[in-house]
Design an enzyme around this catalytic site. Structure first.
Site, PDB file in Angstrom:
ATOM      1  CB  CYS A   2     -64.648 -16.149  -3.216  1.00 39.51           C
ATOM      2  SG  CYS A   2     -63.108 -16.587  -2.432  1.00 39.51           S
ATOM      3  NE  ARG A  27     -69.083 -12.124  -2.994  1.00 39.43           N
ATOM      4  CZ  ARG A  27     -69.936 -11.894  -2.014  1.00 39.43           C
ATOM      5  NH1 ARG A  27     -70.701 -10.815  -2.059  1.00 39.43           N
ATOM      6  NH2 ARG A  27     -70.052 -12.713  -1.010  1.00 39.43           N
ATOM      7  CD1 TRP A  74     -59.604 -10.780  -0.789  1.00 44.09           C
ATOM      8  CD2 TRP A  74     -59.892 -12.272   0.860  1.00 44.09           C
ATOM      9  NE1 TRP A  74     -59.027 -10.270   0.351  1.00 44.09           N
ATOM     10  CE2 TRP A  74     -59.196 -11.169   1.376  1.00 44.09           C
ATOM     11  CE3 TRP A  74     -60.176 -13.326   1.709  1.00 44.09           C
ATOM     12  CZ2 TRP A  74     -58.789 -11.082   2.699  1.00 44.09           C
ATOM     13  CZ3 TRP A  74     -59.770 -13.248   3.040  1.00 44.09           C
ATOM     14  CH2 TRP A  74     -59.082 -12.124   3.519  1.00 44.09           C
ATOM     15  CG  ASN A 100     -68.335 -16.625  -0.850  1.00 45.51           C
ATOM     16  OD1 ASN A 100     -67.298 -16.270  -0.304  1.00 45.51           O
ATOM     17  ND2 ASN A 100     -69.492 -16.023  -0.638  1.00 45.51           N
ATOM     18  N   GLY A 101     -66.401 -19.140   0.823  1.00 48.99           N
ATOM     19  CA  GLY A 101     -66.522 -19.471   2.240  1.00 48.99           C
ATOM     20  C   GLY A 101     -65.359 -20.311   2.690  1.00 48.99           C
ATOM     21  CD  GLU A 508     -64.455   5.866   6.675  1.00 46.92           C
ATOM     22  OE1 GLU A 508     -64.109   4.987   7.471  1.00 46.92           O
ATOM     23  OE2 GLU A 508     -64.829   5.600   5.521  1.00 46.92           O
ATOM     24  CE  LYS A 512     -62.869   4.460   2.886  1.00 44.55           C
ATOM     25  NZ  LYS A 512     -63.881   3.979   3.713  1.00 44.55           N
ATOM     26  CD  GLU A 515     -60.763   0.906   3.126  1.00 41.31           C
ATOM     27  OE1 GLU A 515     -61.473  -0.097   3.257  1.00 41.31           O
ATOM     28  OE2 GLU A 515     -61.254   2.052   2.982  1.00 41.31           O
ATOM     29  CG  HIS A 531     -50.986  11.650  26.042  1.00 35.27           C
ATOM     30  ND1 HIS A 531     -50.419  12.120  27.206  1.00 35.27           N
ATOM     31  CD2 HIS A 531     -52.188  12.272  25.924  1.00 35.27           C
ATOM     32  CE1 HIS A 531     -51.248  12.971  27.781  1.00 35.27           C
ATOM     33  NE2 HIS A 531     -52.327  13.087  27.018  1.00 35.27           N
ATOM     34  CE  LYS A 628     -68.994  -1.922  -1.187  1.00 30.16           C
ATOM     35  NZ  LYS A 628     -68.125  -0.999  -0.483  1.00 30.16           N
TER      36      LYS A 628
HETATM   37  C1  G6P Z   1     -64.505  -4.786   4.388  1.00 32.48           C
HETATM   38  C2  G6P Z   1     -64.659  -3.610   3.457  1.00 32.48           C
HETATM   39  C3  G6P Z   1     -64.864  -2.328   4.258  1.00 32.48           C
HETATM   40  C4  G6P Z   1     -66.039  -2.496   5.212  1.00 32.48           C
HETATM   41  C5  G6P Z   1     -65.868  -3.708   6.124  1.00 32.48           C
HETATM   42  C6  G6P Z   1     -67.136  -4.014   6.899  1.00 32.48           C
HETATM   43  O1  G6P Z   1     -63.302  -4.698   5.063  1.00 32.48           O
HETATM   44  O2  G6P Z   1     -63.518  -3.484   2.623  1.00 32.48           O
HETATM   45  O3  G6P Z   1     -65.133  -1.255   3.362  1.00 32.48           O
HETATM   46  O4  G6P Z   1     -66.140  -1.342   5.997  1.00 32.48           O
HETATM   47  O5  G6P Z   1     -65.595  -4.862   5.323  1.00 32.48           O
HETATM   48  O6  G6P Z   1     -68.133  -4.360   5.992  1.00 32.48           O
HETATM   49  P1  G6P Z   1     -69.668  -4.288   6.294  1.00 32.48           P
HETATM   50  O7  G6P Z   1     -70.330  -4.854   5.072  1.00 32.48           O
HETATM   51  O8  G6P Z   1     -69.906  -5.146   7.498  1.00 32.48           O
HETATM   52  O9  G6P Z   1     -70.036  -2.885   6.538  1.00 32.48           O
END
Ligand code: G6P
Length: 633
Positions: A2, A27, A74, A100-101, A508, A512, A515, A531, A628
């Site tokens: 948030c 956020r 969020w 937020n929290g 990764e 990506k 996501e 396997h 994020k």
């Molecule tokens: C969220 C974001 C990701 C990120 C992860 C860890 O899930 O969407 O993109 O990799 O958090 O975030 P950090 O700030 O700890 O790298």
């Protein structure tokens, strides 16, 4: 998660709050709302969905106010519906709160308040906060403490309320009876105060402040700020007044604009060559030469206490940072001979491994705020207290936000200097984190005399070439992959394979794609396909194989052939020179030293995910259900 904002000053609050929320939408974006103090009343407007829904609702609405708070959500407790959107108010509607929290003890607080006649209208944990504040305020009035006539009562009510809350939270509060102040409190969730000329702001993150002011004060845990048109006062949760110095950001507001790019993610992918340049400039010691072993090849300047008698490294991270850490493990083990373990922070915090001596603990987090990563580090620190010296905690943070919460937990930070990243899917912060691991591995290899000066020089020379190689790839591949991506409009599954240092890149690449395009994708070590996962393959499942010349090149090519024999469409992330008949299509990568190759192999995978999602018309920068900065467990 948030995002919260607040404004008090002489301008109209609504637009300032909305534009602040826009910068914080990364956020969370399930719902949004704001509350302003207008003519002695709280006026609150909330809307389900993205911020533009709130904007539309506000069109034509009179909100004459110079003070207000806002929120982009969020969802944690309660569905993303309007009745759960912030701000939340008490029964009388005179106190409004954004949070937020998470308030962990909200159930018992709510039960208590309900038993005293308070009525709740949402499913959130936040709603207890305005009720508690209102109750304290009415108790003060009943106790003859001057009620709303006493200016200190609002602060005192908020102070007593936050002392009742368990959890990690940042809040901003307005009250119709105190129309000239916003109270802001922090306990384990980020919030910064912006100081302008006769106007003051608060925001969960600095991008929401930079177009108004560069003078910023970060609240610490256990602090309350009182924002008035005359200035900012800071108190601790015990009520003592504190003296704190603001800092100057020196951020250009244009850093948080998209410029010519359609999405922040694409802009950030294109920024990667310069991010690598800036890391090299900051962290490679130009005075070092391979023959002179007296100075380190890097400028990391890590304290010798972090390295003393070092036997192993333990890393804690989440998401993309966890992938960067897997590359870090490879580099630390192969270049510096240091045994390294990489933990999901969310798992390790509840299942710590037995304590080991002389261990460097590293938290990797671009935001510096991920709750699980912070908690894992705090736990590691805690369980080493009172242990013999060899178990002492040595904590290093790798982050893009040197001023964030991780800085309060660790002994030292490596600032990855990627600049603000707005796209929820991490791109430039990933490559910058990987760069930090190259520097750390080189520094350790030099300290421990694990590599020759010549080999270190070779690696540094290779790294220096990366920015130009990235630029060439971006120029050649952006439109090539845009065209290529069309054919995957209806694809439902993707497999990514790699080995060795490129296995984390396969993970990764898959992450990506998941996501931002919502396509099911898996990353595997290429040798593991046989396997189990190979059973998934047919002509509808494209397989992306990362095959870079080096130790496992031939092995990956064989694994790729095995996939092709099952009719999979085979896409190679590999040098142009790879035998043409292996792959159905090639996303070409320069044939660099295998150890450096992740810096380049990740580029086509980022572009592939981006263009597939963009073709599908999806919201690339704000994918559904994600945020994020994950400040909740
Ligand atoms: C969220 C974001 C990701 C990120 C992860 C860890 O899930 O969407 O993109 O990799 O958090 O975030 P950090 O700030 O700890 O790298």
């Amino acid at each position: 998660m948030c995002g919260i904002v607040g404004y008090i000053g002489t301008q109209s609050a609504t637009e300032i709050l909305l534009s602040g929320l826009e910068k914080l939408e990364y956020r969370g974006y399930d719902s949004a709302g704001l509350a302003a103090v207008c003519n002695g009343q709280i006026k609150s407007v909330r809307a389900k969905g993205k911020l533009h829904n709130l904007r539309e609702k506000l069109v034509g609405m009179e909100m004459p106010a110079n003070i207000g708070i806002g929120h982009t959500r969020w969802a944690t407790h309660g569905k993303p519906e309007e009745y759960n959107a912030h701000p939340h108010t008490d029964d009388t509607g005179r106190v409004a709160v954004v949070q937020n929290g998470i308030v962990e003890n909200y159930r018992e607080l709510r039960k208590d308040l309900e038993s005293r006649g308070h009525k709740f209208v949402s499913e959130t944990d936040t709603e207890v906060i305005p009720h508690l504040i209102a109750e304290f305020l009415s108790n003060f009035a009943g106790n003859g403490k001057g009620g709303t006539g006493n200016r200190e009562n609002f602060l005192e009510a908020v102070r007593q309320t936050v002392n009742k809350l368990d959890g990690a939270f940042a809040i901003a509060v307005v009250c119709a009876d105190y129309p000239n102040e916003i109270l802001v409190a922090r306990q384990q969730a980020p919030i910064s105060i912006g100081l302008g000329q006769g106007e003051f702001f608060c925001a969960s993150d600095t991008p929401a402040l930079v177009s108004h002011t560069q003078v910023v004060l970060s609240l610490e845990n256990g602090e309350i700020a009182r924002l008035t048109p005359l200035g900012v006062e800071i108190y601790n949760f015990e009520g003592d007044r504190l003296n704190k110095m603001p800092r100057i950001l020196n951020w250009s507001p244009t850093l948080v604009e998209k410029h010519i790019f359609k999405h922040f993610m694409l802009k950030e992918i294109h920024e990667q060559p310069n991010v690598v340049r800036s890391c090299l400039e900051a962290y490679i010691n130009s005075d070092w030469d391979a023959m002179n072993s007296l100075v380190s090849p890097t400028n990391l300047k890590l304290s010798s206490s972090l390295y003393k008698n070092l036997e192993q490294v333990e890393i804690f991270a989440c998401g993309t940072s966890w992938h960067a850490s897997l590359i870090g493990k490879y580099l630390l083990e192969q270049l510096a001979g240091i045994s390294t373990t990489v933990n999901y922070a969310s798992e390790a915090r509840y299942a710590p491994s037995p304590l080991r001596k002389n261990t460097l603990l590293i938290g990797v987090t671009q935001s510096g705020e991920t709750a699980d990563t912070l908690a894992a580090l705090a736990m590691e620190h805690q369980r080493r207290l009172d242990k013999p010296a060899e178990f002492e905690s040595r904590l290093l943070g790798i982050t893009n936000r040197a001023e964030s919460s991780i800085a309060n937990l660790v002994n030292q930070i490596i600032d990855i200097r990627a600049g603000v990243e707005i796209g929820v899917a991490a791109t430039k912060t990933f490559v910058a984190q990987v760069m930090a691991f190259y520097f750390l591995a080189i520094d350790l290899a030099w300290q421990r005399k694990y590599l020759s000066g010549e080999r270190i020089a070779e690696i540094i020379n290779g790294l220096q070439k990366i920015p130009a190689q990235m630029e060439q790839m971006l120029e050649a591949q952006d439109s090539q992959i845009e065209d290529f991506a069309h054919q995957f409009n209806d694809t439902q599954d993707f497999i990514f394979v790699g080995r060795g240092i490129n296995y984390p890149i396969a993970l990764e690449g898959a992450l990506k794609l998941k996501e931002i395009s919502y396509i099911h994708a898996e990353g595997y070590p290429a040798g593991e396909m046989k396997h189990g996962p190979i059973a998934l393959l047919d002509d509808k499942v494209p397989v992306v194989a990362i095959a870079m010349p080096g130790l496992v090149y031939e092995k990956v090519l064989s694994n790729a052939q095995e996939a092709k024999a099952r009719d999979a469409q085979l896409i190679g992330v590999t040098p142009e020179s790879t035998e043409a008949d292996v792959f159905d299509s090639v996303l070409a990568v320069p044939a660099v030293d295998e150890l450096l190759s992740p810096m380049l192999t990740v580029i086509p995978l980022q572009l592939l995910a981006y263009h597939i999602a963009a073709h599908r018309g999806l919201d690339v920068d704000q994918p559904r259900n994600l945020a994020k900065s994950v400040t909740v467990e």
